[in-house]
Each structure stands twice: as C-alpha cells, then as structure tokens.
Design a protein around this motif. Sequence first.
Motif, short mmCIF file in Angstrom:
data_model
loop_
_atom_site.label_atom_id
_atom_site.label_comp_id
_atom_site.label_asym_id
_atom_site.label_seq_id
_atom_site.Cartn_x
_atom_site.Cartn_y
_atom_site.Cartn_z
N ASP A 246 0.57 -1.15 -0.64
CA ASP A 246 -0.04 0.20 -0.24
C ASP A 246 1.04 1.64 -0.21
O ASP A 246 2.02 1.36 0.63
CB ASP A 246 -1.12 -0.16 1.21
CG ASP A 246 -1.38 -0.87 1.23
OD1 ASP A 246 -2.54 -1.54 -0.03
OD2 ASP A 246 -2.55 -1.70 2.63
N GLY A 247 0.18 2.63 -0.40
CA GLY A 247 1.07 3.39 -0.74
C GLY A 247 1.44 3.89 -1.33
O GLY A 247 1.30 3.59 -2.85
N ARG A 248 2.47 5.17 -2.05
CA ARG A 248 2.86 5.89 -3.25
C ARG A 248 4.11 5.34 -2.74
O ARG A 248 5.04 5.35 -1.87
CB ARG A 248 2.46 7.27 -2.68
CG ARG A 248 1.36 8.06 -2.34
CD ARG A 248 0.98 9.41 -2.28
NE ARG A 248 1.88 10.17 -2.65
CZ ARG A 248 1.60 10.80 -3.40
NH1 ARG A 248 0.10 10.73 -4.05
NH2 ARG A 248 1.70 11.79 -3.93
N ARG A 249 4.43 4.63 -4.26
CA ARG A 249 5.40 4.30 -4.88
C ARG A 249 6.32 4.57 -5.32
O ARG A 249 5.73 5.27 -6.80
CB ARG A 249 5.46 2.26 -4.55
CG ARG A 249 4.81 1.91 -3.61
CD ARG A 249 5.15 0.50 -3.36
NE ARG A 249 3.69 -0.11 -4.64
CZ ARG A 249 2.70 0.47 -4.48
NH1 ARG A 249 1.95 0.36 -3.19
NH2 ARG A 249 1.72 -0.23 -5.02
N ARG A 250 7.69 4.98 -5.76
CA ARG A 250 8.40 5.16 -6.84
C ARG A 250 9.84 3.84 -7.29
O ARG A 250 9.99 3.39 -6.06
CB ARG A 250 9.21 6.12 -6.91
CG ARG A 250 9.76 6.63 -6.13
CD ARG A 250 10.84 7.98 -5.74
NE ARG A 250 9.29 8.61 -4.71
CZ ARG A 250 9.17 9.60 -4.35
NH1 ARG A 250 10.74 10.62 -4.71
NH2 ARG A 250 8.84 10.17 -3.31
N THR A 251 9.84 3.60 -8.51
CA THR A 251 10.62 2.78 -9.00
C THR A 251 11.07 2.80 -10.35
O THR A 251 10.54 3.61 -10.78
CB THR A 251 10.24 1.30 -9.08
OG1 THR A 251 11.32 0.31 -8.77
CG2 THR A 251 8.74 1.16 -10.04
N VAL A 252 12.47 2.49 -10.45
CA VAL A 252 13.50 3.15 -12.10
C VAL A 252 12.83 0.81 -12.82
O VAL A 252 13.64 0.25 -12.32
CB VAL A 252 14.74 2.94 -12.10
CG1 VAL A 252 15.20 3.33 -13.58
CG2 VAL A 252 14.97 4.25 -10.61
#
Length: 485
Positions: free
Chosen positions: A95-101
């Motif tokens: 859950d929640g806001r995530r970021r990745t490459v």
Amino acid sequence: MVLGVAGLSVGLALGGVVLLVALGWSLQRTVDEEAFRTADAVARLAGEDALPDPLPVAGGQLRVQVVDSAGRIRAASIDADRLVPMVRPDQLAGDGRRRTVVPGQRLGWEGPVRVVAVPAQSAGEPLTVLVGRSTMDVRHATQAARTVLLVAFPLLVGLLAVVAWRVVGATLRPVEALRSGAAEITGRDAADRLPVPASQDEIHRLAVTLNDMLDRLEAARARQRSFLADAAHELRSPLTNMRTELEVAQRLGDRSDWPAVAADLLADTERLGRLVDDLLLLARLDEQPPQPAGHPREAGPVELGGLLAEVASRWPGPPVAADPASGPAAPATLGPAAPVTAVSGLPVAAAPVSGPPVIVTAASGPAWTVGVPDELRRVLGNLVDNAVRHTRTRVVLAVEPATDGPYHLVTVTDDGPGIPVADRERVFRRFARLDEGRARDAGGAGLGLAIVRELVRRGGGTIGLADAGPGLVVRLRLPVLPDPD
C-alpha cells in the motif's frame, strides 16, 4: 604558490562533484513531482468513476496505466501498452505511494524510466495508477553539465594559477626587497635601512616597523659603545694614578713617603671599588624584568622621616637641640643664615656654627611609603652626596606627606650653582657631567643620578629637578603605602 593552486584545484573539483550531484537530485525530484501530479489527477478520476479511455496526458514524456489488483489494465494513455503493465505484479504489492526505476525497453524508450504508483479506488475495487516518466532529459542535462565542467575546469584552474602567480609575485616582491636589504645590512653603517614600498599596506607598515627597530638597535649600540668607552676611561684613571704613584715610589726608593703613597693608593682603590659597584648595580637593574605594580618583591613599608634622619647622620653637622618651651620653630630655609640640623619629628633651631655644609632634614609628620629600604637609602644617599659636593652653605632635606594624592614629596635642596634647564634631563644619563658648575670632581663618575633614576623608576616613583633660587631642588615623588596600619 604551487600548494595554493593544488588546494584550489581540489576545492574546485569537490565543488564540481557536489554541483553535479545537486543538479541530478534536483532534476530527479522535478521528474517525480511531475509524475505524482499526473498520478494524483488520474486517481481522482478513478475515485469519481470517470476514467476516460484513453487517459488524457499532457506531453509525450508521460505514459499512464490504471491496473487492478489482478494486474489487468483497466485504462491507459494513448501511447501506453494496454496488455503489459509497466511494472511486474510483485512490485505492485503493498500500500501507499511508491516509486521505482524500470528499463526503458518495457515502454519502448531508451534509458531508465521513472515509474510512480499511486493507489486509487473505483466502485469499491482497489486500483493502482502507474505513471512512467523518461529520465533521458535528466541524463542529457547532467552529461551537459559534466562536459562543461570538464572543459571549463582546466581553463579556470590555469587562469587562476596565472592570476595567483602574478598577484603573489607582486605581493612578495617587496618582501624579497626587504629580505635582500636585511641581508646587506652589516650593522656597521647607521645609514643602512630597509626599502619602504610606496603602497600603504601591511608590507609598508612592516618595513616602517623594521626600520624603527633598526633605529632602536642602532641607538642601543651607540649607548653601549659610549657606555663602554666611558667605563673604560673611568676605570683607567684610578689605575693610571695608582701605577704612577707606585712607579714614583719605586724610583725614590727609601726616600718615598710610603704612608702618603698608601693613603693615595687607598683613595684610588676606594674610588675604583665605588665605580665597579655602580657599574654592577646598573647592570643588575638593566637585567631585572619589570615587577608587577611597579614594586620589587623585596619592597616593604618605610617611614621617610626616619630614613631622612638616618641618611643625614652620615654627613658632618653639629646638632642643636631646640628649647621645648619656645615651641616649634619655623621650617628650615636657605640663605645666608648659619647651617642647622633638625631631626624628623623635632623642631628646627638655628645656631651660629661654622664648618662644612650641614644636612638639614625636616618632616611635617609620618610619611609611609612602600619600597626596598636599601634602595631608598641608596637614592637619598646619592642625592645628598651630590648636593653636598656643590652647595655653598647647606643642604635641606624635607618630606611632605601626601594628603589627597598617591605620592609623598621628598625634596633635596642646595644653594649651589644649579643646573641649566637644558641640561636637567642630560644629567640623568650615565657618565654625564656638566662642563660648568657641576664639573668633574674627584669623587663622582657621573653614575649617581643615573642609578637614582633607575631605582626610583623601579620603585614606582618619579624624580625631577627645579630651581631653588639660588641653587637646585630635587623633587622625588614616592608612592604612598596603601595601608600604613
């Protein structure tokens, strides 16, 4: 200068690295903020169950997908893949806001792609909004900045090295002139001085200070040469007299008056001993550092009236007792009257006597000072001895206790020829004698007043000369004892 340029180069290199890191971080933050704004807008549409198809996206650098919990794509932007999500299903867990490459090949772009995930809700079904943003523009900007720094860094370092070389060279050129000038000074020529630059800066002030130091050293050398010459002359005189007397006595043989020769030799020996003692005393005073509060550690309380009476007792003079019934007499004054003697604390009386000058002491009350008794005794003894040799009728010693000031006033007055105003400072120099009035005599070597000034200054007092009309008065100011009790 090489070390300075090397340190500057290291500093610039570290600054360039920090600049590149800060630029990359700032651009990456801008990319994430743009992607999150787009994802939040799509999430609001999903929450209102108003997702259009295709999803509207501003610009061609963003691609958007809305996927459900099973990984199926529910909506996408016009150029986004409608079958394969941007990230793997296992990366969507949580859950929640995530970021990745992710690699750019998954979206048909070159280079890495920044993907952010924002949770959304539509008709009770959990959704996830994925927004992909290419980072090639960030990479290009970072590479451009790196290229500029790599090209500009050597040029900047070279320019700064040239400027530093010119500036440091111009700054150190006067220092080199001072060094070469100092190397050429031999100490034998009083006219040798260091070159003073025209610029009014620290180097100019340094040159002026060094020249002042050279002036003081030259003055000290001159005083030392004069002192040695005078001391050698004074030591030679009694030695020459002694040798002459012995040679004459040797030639006369049995006809010599050996008692008279012995008396003359004894007088010369005493004069030589006094001179050596004075020289040793001045040498010790020159070597002793200044004491705190202007007083030596051996200082203690001294009553000046009793000290004056003790010093006066060394010179001949018939003491005359005053009649207690007549009351106190007037203070002793100079003039044609007969010499008198008064002891501290006793009234002064006069009597018609004849003979050598008589020391007169007068005190109006107890006057306590702080000092070394032997030094004060030496000061007063030298002053009285000097006054006795040049007075006509008498010498007057007086002390005025301090009433509202920090000093007692001690005066030594004679009615001799006096000292001209122009010579009153010169008489305190070592081996100084006046050609008239107080010329060379058998007993003095010109060191008495010099010793007096050094001892008075060491004890925190002052000394000066003034007219007595006729004669001379020595005004000696000695510090008051802080707590006589």
